[in-house]
Design a protein around this motif. Structure first.
Motif, PDB file in Angstrom:
ATOM      1  N   LYS A 137      22.913  -8.370  14.932  1.00 12.40           N
ATOM      2  CA  LYS A 137      22.279  -9.565  16.008  1.00 12.40           C
ATOM      3  C   LYS A 137      23.086 -10.411  17.020  1.00 12.40           C
ATOM      4  CE  LYS A 137      20.476 -12.984  12.636  1.00 12.40           C
ATOM      5  NZ  LYS A 137      18.886 -12.087  12.887  1.00 12.40           N
ATOM      6  N   LEU A 138      23.918  -9.462  16.381  1.00  7.41           N
ATOM      7  CA  LEU A 138      24.816  -9.900  18.045  1.00  7.41           C
ATOM      8  C   LEU A 138      24.475  -8.558  19.497  1.00  7.41           C
ATOM      9  CD1 LEU A 138      28.682 -10.120  16.861  1.00  7.41           C
ATOM     10  CD2 LEU A 138      26.720 -11.789  17.489  1.00  7.41           C
ATOM     11  N   GLY A 139      23.433  -7.878  18.671  1.00  4.91           N
ATOM     12  CA  GLY A 139      23.282  -6.684  19.811  1.00  4.91           C
ATOM     13  C   GLY A 139      24.522  -5.462  19.684  1.00  4.91           C
ATOM     14  N   VAL A 140      25.524  -5.204  19.431  1.00  6.27           N
ATOM     15  CA  VAL A 140      25.913  -4.353  18.952  1.00  6.27           C
ATOM     16  C   VAL A 140      25.559  -3.153  18.343  1.00  6.27           C
ATOM     17  CG1 VAL A 140      28.654  -3.709  18.578  1.00  6.27           C
ATOM     18  CG2 VAL A 140      28.251  -5.578  19.152  1.00  6.27           C
ATOM     19  N   SER A 141      25.682  -2.061  19.028  1.00  5.95           N
ATOM     20  CA  SER A 141      25.517  -0.455  18.319  1.00  5.95           C
ATOM     21  C   SER A 141      25.756   0.191  17.970  1.00  5.95           C
ATOM     22  CB  SER A 141      24.439  -0.225  19.627  1.00  5.95           C
ATOM     23  OG  SER A 141      25.143   0.328  20.868  1.00  5.95           O
ATOM     24  N   ASN A 142      27.305   0.073  17.716  1.00  2.00           N
ATOM     25  CA  ASN A 142      27.747   0.562  17.054  1.00  2.00           C
ATOM     26  C   ASN A 142      27.720   0.660  15.957  1.00  2.00           C
ATOM     27  OD1 ASN A 142      30.223   2.059  16.064  1.00  2.00           O
ATOM     28  ND2 ASN A 142      31.302   0.854  16.471  1.00  2.00           N
ATOM     29  N   LYS A 143      27.260   2.168  15.328  1.00  2.00           N
ATOM     30  CA  LYS A 143      26.424   1.892  13.541  1.00  2.00           C
ATOM     31  C   LYS A 143      27.872   3.158  12.867  1.00  2.00           C
ATOM     32  CE  LYS A 143      22.309   3.392  15.060  1.00  2.00           C
ATOM     33  NZ  LYS A 143      21.632   4.614  14.596  1.00  2.00           N
ATOM     34  N   LEU A 144      29.184   3.055  13.415  1.00  2.00           N
ATOM     35  CA  LEU A 144      30.623   3.074  12.226  1.00  2.00           C
ATOM     36  C   LEU A 144      30.613   1.944  11.725  1.00  2.00           C
ATOM     37  CD1 LEU A 144      32.305   4.561  15.326  1.00  2.00           C
ATOM     38  CD2 LEU A 144      31.112   5.874  13.566  1.00  2.00           C
ATOM     39  N   PRO A 145      30.931   1.976   9.970  1.00  2.00           N
ATOM     40  CA  PRO A 145      31.117   1.464   8.884  1.00  2.00           C
ATOM     41  C   PRO A 145      32.149   0.780   9.617  1.00  2.00           C
ATOM     42  CG  PRO A 145      31.027   3.887   8.024  1.00  2.00           C
ATOM     43  CD  PRO A 145      31.249   3.671   9.813  1.00  2.00           C
ATOM     44  N   ILE A 146      32.622  -0.741   8.683  1.00  2.00           N
ATOM     45  CA  ILE A 146      33.136  -1.531   8.956  1.00  2.00           C
ATOM     46  C   ILE A 146      34.415  -1.292   8.188  1.00  2.00           C
ATOM     47  CG2 ILE A 146      34.291  -3.915   9.637  1.00  2.00           C
ATOM     48  CD1 ILE A 146      31.128  -4.366  10.692  1.00  2.00           C
ATOM     49  N   THR A 147      35.717  -0.780   8.399  1.00  2.00           N
ATOM     50  CA  THR A 147      36.764  -0.476   7.323  1.00  2.00           C
ATOM     51  C   THR A 147      37.750  -1.772   7.111  1.00  2.00           C
ATOM     52  OG1 THR A 147      37.627   0.861   9.124  1.00  2.00           O
ATOM     53  CG2 THR A 147      36.371   1.918   7.357  1.00  2.00           C
ATOM     54  N   ARG A 148      37.931  -2.370   8.234  1.00  2.00           N
ATOM     55  CA  ARG A 148      39.083  -2.866   8.344  1.00  2.00           C
ATOM     56  C   ARG A 148      38.704  -4.762   8.586  1.00  2.00           C
ATOM     57  NH1 ARG A 148      41.905  -2.469  13.841  1.00  2.00           N
ATOM     58  NH2 ARG A 148      40.074  -1.687  14.719  1.00  2.00           N
TER      59      ARG A 148
END
Length: 446
Positions: free
Chosen positions: A41-52
């Motif tokens: 929703k913030l427009g960030v296209s990163n598809k890597l999992p959030i692990t931290r």
């Protein structure tokens, strides 16, 4: 805002969730959502999992700062929201729009949007998707699925998208959602399928057939039920010849479309007081309304009033048909026996028109291959007048707002209008030899 992070295991990995608690009761969670959804929703296209965990906190804080988190809103299911939005009789949005700009949203348009959404978008959306959770990916999944299926034109897919984009725009304006997910959706190019047109001779044949069918009748082949001689228990049918006779309405409706380019809804809405007799050769129709089964009587497409020239003989036949109207006080030309308040169903004269096409040499396969239908009479009218009269006169008679719209349909004063009528008359006119050969034959207006 009071919040805390939790992890939820789904499928093969864990996801961070942010939980916003009630400041008055820390045990009560007001909102819980995926941090990865917030990132989208913030427009960030990163598809890597959030692990931290630290990365998750940064995303949440940014979402709060940009107003994406709104704990004061009511949670709305997206499918229910859009369905209610296009409910013409109960929609607050439609009611307000029509108060501010009367007739800006008609019932037929609202029903079209609702039908497009329920038929094509709803099956491709998560049933529990909330309004504030909608992302560009949700919309694009609908688009991609429909395009991959290949059953709908790009124009129809765009209409499906519009059924969602308008409600989302209103939700953004009302601040029910922090940003419009449509901002991240790629646009769809129109793939306009060129509509075919008729030849003048084909139109003449259809008009002659419909006139003959209304006056002396025609012989048509239809399927009729026959006795079950084989005792199969199933209905048996056989093609038989039938003598068929109809009213003048299919002939008159087709004549109007061919000679004036009027739309089907405008033809259905025609009343006797729209017809002005000018001289022995022409009359003028004022086209200022249309009829739709949902919206009933409404303004024309584009909300423009125009005048069109009509052969005097056709005007007389239209007025004669209006006199046959059995309902006292009703001025419908294309009246219905069943109702004094509604004109005849468009399906009646459309069915007769397609039957006439069949019996004059254009079967259903040929019709579909050429992409021709009743509305093609309007395209034919526009195309044949192009180059014979000025663009300004053409737009005035056809009812187009721009030259570009007239281009898409192409392969003033009463004097100007009648001049157009003269051109149309020449277009459909017989040669002197034709006149001599047909003087004892009943055709069209003679």
């Amino acid at each position: 805002m009071n919040y805390y992070l939790t992890k939820r295991k789904k499928a093969k990995r864990s996801y961070f969730y942010v939980n916003f608690s009630d400041p008055n009761d820390s045990r009560k969670v007001l909102l819980s959502m995926s941090v990865e959804l917030l990132r989208r929703k913030l427009g960030v296209s990163n598809k890597l999992p959030i692990t931290r965990e630290k990365e998750a906190y940064v995303i949440v804080e940014r979402a709060i700062a940009e107003g994406i988190i709104n704990l004061d809103r009511d949670t709305k299911n997206f499918i229910e929201y859009v369905s209610d939005f296009w409910d013409f009789d109960n929609s607050e949005y439609i009611r307000r729009r029509n108060q501010k700009a009367p007739n800006s949203i008609g019932k037929d348009y609202a029903m079209n949007m609702l039908g497009s959404f329920k038929t094509h978008a709803k099956p491709n959306l998560p049933p529990r998707l909330n309004l504030h959770e909608v992302t560009a990916q949700n919309i694009e999944k609908v688009i991609d699925t429909l395009l991959d299926q290949g059953k709908l034109s790009n124009a129809t897919v765009k209409r499906v998208v519009q059924s969602m984009s308008v409600p989302l725009k209103e939700a953004t304006r009302k601040k029910w959602i922090a940003h419009n997910p449509m901002d991240g959706v790629e646009s769809i190019a129109n793939t306009y399928e060129e509509r075919g047109i008729y030849t003048i001779e084909e139109i003449k044949k259809v008009l002659d057939y419909l006139y003959r069918k209304a006056t002396v009748g025609t012989i048509e082949i239809k399927e009729a039920r026959v006795p079950d001689v084989d005792k199969t228990g199933k209905a048996q049918f056989k093609e038989k010849e039938f003598s068929v006779k109809t009213t003048m309405q299919p002939f008159l409706a087709t004549s109007l479309a061919a000679y004036t380019g009027m739309r089907a809804g405008e033809i259905r809405a025609l009343t006797s007081d729209q017809i002005e007799l000018v001289d022995e050769k022409f009359g003028i129709l004022t086209v200022d309304r249309a009829y739709n089964d949902y919206a009933k009587e409404k303004s024309t497409k584009g909300k423009r009033t125009r005048k069109v020239p009509v052969p005097r003989a056709l005007c007389d036949q239209l007025l004669e048909e209006a006199k046959k109207n059995p309902h006292p006080g009703s001025k419908w030309v294309f009246w219905s026996k069943k109702s004094p308040n509604n004109p005849v169903a468009s399906s009646f004269f459309l069915k007769q028109f397609y039957t006439a096409l069949k019996y004059t040499g254009i079967d259903e396969d040929a019709r579909k291959a050429r992409n021709i239908d009743f509305h093609s009479l309007r395209h034919t009218f526009n195309s044949n007048l192009r180059g014979r009269i000025t663009e300004k006169a053409l737009r005035a008679v056809v009812g187009h707002e721009s030259e570009a719209m007239s281009d898409r349909y192409t392969h003033g004063s009463d004097e100007d209008i009648l001049a157009v009528g003269g051109v149309v008359d020449e277009m459909f006119g017989e040669t002197k030899q034709d006149k001599k050969q047909n003087q004892e034959k009943v055709v069209r207006y003679e």
